[in-house]
Design an enzyme around this catalytic site. Structure first.
Site, PDB file in Angstrom:
ATOM      1  N   VAL A  19       0.839  -1.204   0.000  1.00  0.00           N
ATOM      2  CA  VAL A  19       0.000   0.000   0.000  1.00  0.00           C
ATOM      3  C   VAL A  19       0.872   1.252   0.000  1.00  0.00           C
ATOM      4  O   VAL A  19       0.596   2.219  -0.713  1.00  0.00           O
ATOM      5  CB  VAL A  19      -0.951  -0.012   1.217  1.00  0.00           C
ATOM      6  CG1 VAL A  19      -1.577   1.365   1.430  1.00  0.00           C
ATOM      7  CG2 VAL A  19      -2.054  -1.054   1.020  1.00  0.00           C
ATOM      8  N   GLU A  20       1.944   1.229   0.779  1.00  0.00           N
ATOM      9  CA  GLU A  20       2.760   2.430   0.910  1.00  0.00           C
ATOM     10  C   GLU A  20       3.525   2.775  -0.363  1.00  0.00           C
ATOM     11  O   GLU A  20       3.513   3.930  -0.799  1.00  0.00           O
ATOM     12  CB  GLU A  20       3.753   2.262   2.072  1.00  0.00           C
ATOM     13  CG  GLU A  20       3.120   2.297   3.458  1.00  0.00           C
ATOM     14  CD  GLU A  20       2.567   3.666   3.803  1.00  0.00           C
ATOM     15  OE1 GLU A  20       2.978   4.664   3.191  1.00  0.00           O
ATOM     16  OE2 GLU A  20       1.706   3.731   4.699  1.00  0.00           O
ATOM     17  N   THR A  21       4.203   1.806  -0.962  1.00  0.00           N
ATOM     18  CA  THR A  21       5.131   2.152  -2.053  1.00  0.00           C
ATOM     19  C   THR A  21       5.139   1.159  -3.214  1.00  0.00           C
ATOM     20  O   THR A  21       6.045   1.190  -4.044  1.00  0.00           O
ATOM     21  CB  THR A  21       6.582   2.247  -1.516  1.00  0.00           C
ATOM     22  OG1 THR A  21       6.980   0.974  -0.986  1.00  0.00           O
ATOM     23  CG2 THR A  21       6.713   3.313  -0.442  1.00  0.00           C
ATOM     24  N   TYR A  75      -7.576   2.773   5.381  1.00  0.00           N
ATOM     25  CA  TYR A  75      -6.195   2.357   5.164  1.00  0.00           C
ATOM     26  C   TYR A  75      -5.962   0.964   5.745  1.00  0.00           C
ATOM     27  O   TYR A  75      -5.375   0.090   5.095  1.00  0.00           O
ATOM     28  CB  TYR A  75      -5.250   3.371   5.807  1.00  0.00           C
ATOM     29  CG  TYR A  75      -3.794   2.980   5.765  1.00  0.00           C
ATOM     30  CD1 TYR A  75      -2.999   3.315   4.684  1.00  0.00           C
ATOM     31  CD2 TYR A  75      -3.217   2.261   6.810  1.00  0.00           C
ATOM     32  CE1 TYR A  75      -1.651   2.952   4.642  1.00  0.00           C
ATOM     33  CE2 TYR A  75      -1.882   1.892   6.776  1.00  0.00           C
ATOM     34  CZ  TYR A  75      -1.101   2.242   5.688  1.00  0.00           C
ATOM     35  OH  TYR A  75       0.212   1.865   5.645  1.00  0.00           O
TER      36      TYR A  75
END
Length: 357
Positions: free
Chosen positions: A144-146, A342
């Site tokens: 999800v982050e990168t 999230y």
């Protein structure tokens, strides 16, 4: 409503509204590059008296070389787009879990997750054994982050943190608290650079100053990042093993409970007291008995859960919301980013990658 310290840049309010996560890039490969040309090259912070006073005070409190701190902050540039990115969405903006989910759980990210898991399976298994955090949760976070390091961001961290320290948008509803948070992150970043010998003008990250594959803010790096590959240094940009271990360390630090599910299905009675059930937001506050007394019933494996619960509401625009019963581990995921949307995206992406393997 329960409040927590901001940990990462992926700013929960923006994420919940569907704003993309930005992140950091390999500092060695992209030294000196910024995400965009300076929009106001005449505004280095060297020219700001308040910035130089902050530098002198920071140096005195941390025992750092005043000239080095002045030079570091003085070279930072104001980036005009960053304050705009920090503003919450306009009032009345509808949240939509299905749309939000589709941005993170897609074939490209799932395939990348399968490759990441295949390449780093031993590190993921070791993190699970050492910290009790399941592989799919770690895979979900980094995905999800990168997108597993594909999009680590390209703002100079020094520019981002200086902009938010000295030019945080005053119209933000929590401007004072947020600006204080970024002042602390700038201090943590410079102290980290001084201690490790890292050039503060080199690292690249998100518009909020988060770094590496897991998008750690400087304070999270200081508290939770670990040398999990044993090479004698911590590198969250280039070492997937360090990133994996650091995410697991982070969750352990925020109270992850090994073996506990993140959430359960929940059935709501027609007479459910929704105001009372939703009042604590994502903070687990109800025993199963008090949950049921207010009209929220767990089924299946959830009936055996002994810890506190929260009713998690995921809005779907004009359609009916989605509800789940969140456990303490669901809450721990929101310590990474204060957003139930999230947290569910992390959980679902990890599960989809595990299934695709």
């Amino acid at each position: 409503m329960h409040r927590r310290p901001f940990i990462l840049s992926s700013v929960a309010t923006l994420l919940a509204a569907g704003t993309p996560i930005l992140s950091s890039a390999n500092p060695r490969q992209q030294k000196g590059r910024r995400s965009e040309p300076s929009e106001d090259p005449a505004r280095p912070y060297l020219l700001r008296e308040d910035a130089m006073r902050f530098a002198d005070d920071l140096a005195a409190r941390r025992g750092l070389d005043p000239q080095w701190v002045r030079s570091s902050i003085g070279q930072a540039l104001f980036i005009r787009s960053i304050p705009r990115l920090m503003l919450p969405p306009p009032r009345g903006t509808a949240k939509n879990w299905r749309v939000y989910r589709s941005r993170f759980i897609d074939p490209v990210r799932i395939r990348a997750g399968v490759r990441f898991w295949a390449a780093n399976g031993s590190a993921l298994a070791r993190a699970n054994e050492q910290f009790g955090v399941p592989e799919e949760i770690i895979v979900g976070i980094i995905g999800v982050e990168t997108i597993y390091g594909q999009n680590m961001g390209s703002f100079r961290v020094m520019d981002a943190l200086a902009t938010l320290t000295f030019d945080f948008p005053p119209q933000h509803p929590r401007a004072q608290a947020r600006q204080a948070f970024f002042q602390d992150e700038l201090e943590q970043f410079l102290s980290l650079c001084h201690r490790t010998g890292m050039d503060p003008m080199t690292p690249l990250g998100s518009y909020a100053g988060a770094m590496g594959m897991p998008q750690f803010m400087p304070s999270s790096w200081v508290k939770h990042a670990i040398d999990f590959d044993g090479d004698g240094r911590i590198d969250l940009w280039n070492s997937p093993t360090d990133a994996i271990g650091s995410v697991a360390s982070y969750f352990q630090g925020y109270g992850w409970r090994p073996g506990m599910p993140t959430h359960y299905p929940v059935q709501l009675a027609p007479e459910a007291d929704m105001d009372a059930l939703l009042a604590p937001d994502i903070l687990p506050s109800f025993s199963q008995a008090s949950f049921a007394a207010k009209g929220a019933i767990l089924t299946g494996a959830g009936r055996d859960h002994a810890g506190p619960l929260a009713l998690i509401e995921l809005q779907n625009g004009s359609s009916e919301p989605t509800f789940v019963a969140g456990t303490e581990n669901f809450y721990t995921i929101t310590r990474y980013n204060w957003s139930s949307y999230y947290a569910m995206a992390v959980i679902d992406l990890g599960r989809e990658v595990a299934a695709a393997r």
